[in-house]
Design a protein around this motif. Sequence first.
Motif, short mmCIF file in Angstrom:
data_model
loop_
_atom_site.label_atom_id
_atom_site.label_comp_id
_atom_site.label_asym_id
_atom_site.label_seq_id
_atom_site.Cartn_x
_atom_site.Cartn_y
_atom_site.Cartn_z
N GLY A 1 -13.45 14.02 -34.61
CA GLY A 1 -14.82 14.51 -34.50
C GLY A 1 -15.18 14.94 -33.09
O GLY A 1 -16.23 15.54 -32.88
N ARG A 2 -14.31 14.65 -32.14
CA ARG A 2 -14.52 15.02 -30.73
C ARG A 2 -13.16 15.12 -30.07
O ARG A 2 -12.15 14.68 -30.63
N PRO A 3 -13.07 15.69 -28.87
CA PRO A 3 -11.76 15.74 -28.18
C PRO A 3 -11.25 14.32 -27.90
O PRO A 3 -11.98 13.49 -27.36
N LEU A 4 -10.01 14.05 -28.29
CA LEU A 4 -9.37 12.76 -28.04
C LEU A 4 -8.22 12.97 -27.07
O LEU A 4 -7.43 13.91 -27.23
N ARG A 5 -8.11 12.12 -26.09
CA ARG A 5 -7.06 12.24 -25.09
C ARG A 5 -6.09 11.06 -25.22
O ARG A 5 -6.38 10.05 -25.86
N TYR A 6 -4.93 11.22 -24.62
CA TYR A 6 -3.88 10.19 -24.70
C TYR A 6 -4.40 8.84 -24.26
O TYR A 6 -5.04 8.71 -23.20
N GLY A 7 -4.13 7.82 -25.07
CA GLY A 7 -4.49 6.45 -24.71
C GLY A 7 -5.88 6.03 -25.12
O GLY A 7 -6.24 4.86 -25.00
N GLU A 8 -6.72 6.95 -25.64
CA GLU A 8 -8.08 6.59 -26.04
C GLU A 8 -8.08 5.82 -27.35
O GLU A 8 -7.41 6.22 -28.32
N PRO A 9 -8.83 4.72 -27.44
CA PRO A 9 -8.97 4.03 -28.72
C PRO A 9 -9.79 4.89 -29.69
O PRO A 9 -10.72 5.60 -29.28
N ILE A 10 -9.46 4.82 -30.96
CA ILE A 10 -10.13 5.64 -31.98
C ILE A 10 -11.06 4.75 -32.79
O ILE A 10 -10.62 3.80 -33.45
N GLN A 11 -12.35 5.06 -32.73
CA GLN A 11 -13.37 4.32 -33.46
C GLN A 11 -13.88 5.16 -34.63
O GLN A 11 -13.58 6.36 -34.73
N VAL A 12 -14.67 4.50 -35.48
CA VAL A 12 -15.20 5.20 -36.67
C VAL A 12 -16.05 6.38 -36.24
O VAL A 12 -16.06 7.44 -36.90
N THR A 13 -16.77 6.25 -35.13
CA THR A 13 -17.65 7.33 -34.67
C THR A 13 -16.88 8.53 -34.11
O THR A 13 -17.49 9.57 -33.84
N ASP A 14 -15.56 8.37 -33.92
CA ASP A 14 -14.76 9.45 -33.33
C ASP A 14 -14.15 10.38 -34.38
O ASP A 14 -13.48 11.35 -34.02
N SER B 1 -7.97 3.05 -44.03
CA SER B 1 -6.54 3.12 -43.69
C SER B 1 -6.33 3.44 -42.22
O SER B 1 -5.34 3.02 -41.62
N LEU B 2 -7.22 4.21 -41.62
CA LEU B 2 -7.09 4.54 -40.20
C LEU B 2 -7.50 3.37 -39.32
O LEU B 2 -6.84 3.05 -38.32
N ILE B 3 -8.61 2.71 -39.67
CA ILE B 3 -9.14 1.61 -38.86
C ILE B 3 -9.34 0.41 -39.76
O ILE B 3 -10.47 0.10 -40.19
N PRO B 4 -8.25 -0.31 -40.10
CA PRO B 4 -8.41 -1.48 -40.97
C PRO B 4 -9.17 -2.62 -40.30
O PRO B 4 -9.80 -3.43 -40.97
N ASP B 5 -9.11 -2.68 -38.96
CA ASP B 5 -9.79 -3.74 -38.22
C ASP B 5 -10.41 -3.12 -36.96
O ASP B 5 -9.69 -2.73 -36.05
N PRO B 6 -11.75 -3.00 -36.90
CA PRO B 6 -12.39 -2.38 -35.72
C PRO B 6 -12.08 -3.08 -34.41
O PRO B 6 -12.17 -2.46 -33.34
N THR B 7 -11.70 -4.37 -34.47
CA THR B 7 -11.38 -5.08 -33.23
C THR B 7 -9.97 -4.77 -32.73
O THR B 7 -9.61 -5.14 -31.62
N ARG B 8 -9.15 -4.12 -33.57
CA ARG B 8 -7.79 -3.74 -33.19
C ARG B 8 -7.60 -2.24 -33.49
O ARG B 8 -6.88 -1.86 -34.41
N PRO B 9 -8.25 -1.38 -32.73
CA PRO B 9 -8.20 0.06 -33.04
C PRO B 9 -6.85 0.67 -32.72
O PRO B 9 -6.07 0.15 -31.90
N ARG B 10 -6.57 1.76 -33.39
CA ARG B 10 -5.43 2.59 -33.01
C ARG B 10 -5.81 3.40 -31.77
O ARG B 10 -7.00 3.61 -31.50
N VAL B 11 -4.80 3.89 -31.04
CA VAL B 11 -5.06 4.75 -29.88
C VAL B 11 -4.33 6.06 -30.08
O VAL B 11 -3.33 6.14 -30.80
#
Length: 276
Positions: free
Chosen positions: A56-69, A90-100
């Motif tokens: 939903g916005r520009p994502l750069r290397y190493g940034e955590p991915i949240q639902v709002t992104d 499936s992308l964010i099963p646990d908001p406390t452990r986001p993917r990057v």
Amino acid sequence: MRGVQIGILGIGLALAGFGVYMAQDYVSKTQAAMAAAQANNVGRPSHEVVQVLVAGRPLRYGEPIQVTDVRTIDWPANAVPPGAFLDTESLIPDPTRPRVALRAMEPMEPLLAVKVSEPGQPAGIAAMLTPGSRAFTIRVDQNSGISGTLRPSDTIDIYWTGRSENGEVTRLLSSSVRIIALDENADQDRSFNGVPRSITIEAEPEMIASLAQGQSTGRLSLSLVGLDDAAETGSIQVDARSLLGIEARVEQVTERCTVRTRRGSEVVMIEIPCTN
């Protein structure tokens, strides 16, 4: 004069009637064609779509991915990219452990499994490895044969130069090896100008053992492979003789048979025909 006017009026009415007839004929044919097309499409499946997650916005290397992104868009069901995420669970099963993000992504770009880490995993070298492969770091200097603008995801050929029983030899150890980090930086969108101090590559454990042995017993040289180069590279080995085009000489040794005989106090060797 009145007769001429009546004649012109009659011609006009005739032309108007002909035009109305042609228009009605065109409309009739168009309606018939549309009805036939609709009849032919009866029973055919419509184009199905599914929801696919995109940035939903520009994502750069190493940034955590949240639902709002992220956001969802309609995507043709028969053209979903492999590894695409279809829902936020499936992308964010646990908001406390986001993917990057493992590479830069622009808005509306689909989020794929190869572009993001596992949940809770940082953006490091371990996140870039293909399952079953290992990372190995090669020391690099100005004599390693590689420089210029490099970046992770480039591929290289690796050569070993060292001593063998026939003298010094250069041999191709592995071809089309993927670089995953330059100087321990795995950002694929970061270009490196000049000569890095080290290159981390991805390879199978058996090849890692060969590279470790080669690095300890000789010198490793690297050669950059083109982006679209898919040619198979066979076994390559070069030594000083093949480099200079010197053919090895084979000397033929003729067998000689002799017998000893004594002539007084002197022992004399006499050559005789060999019986074998």
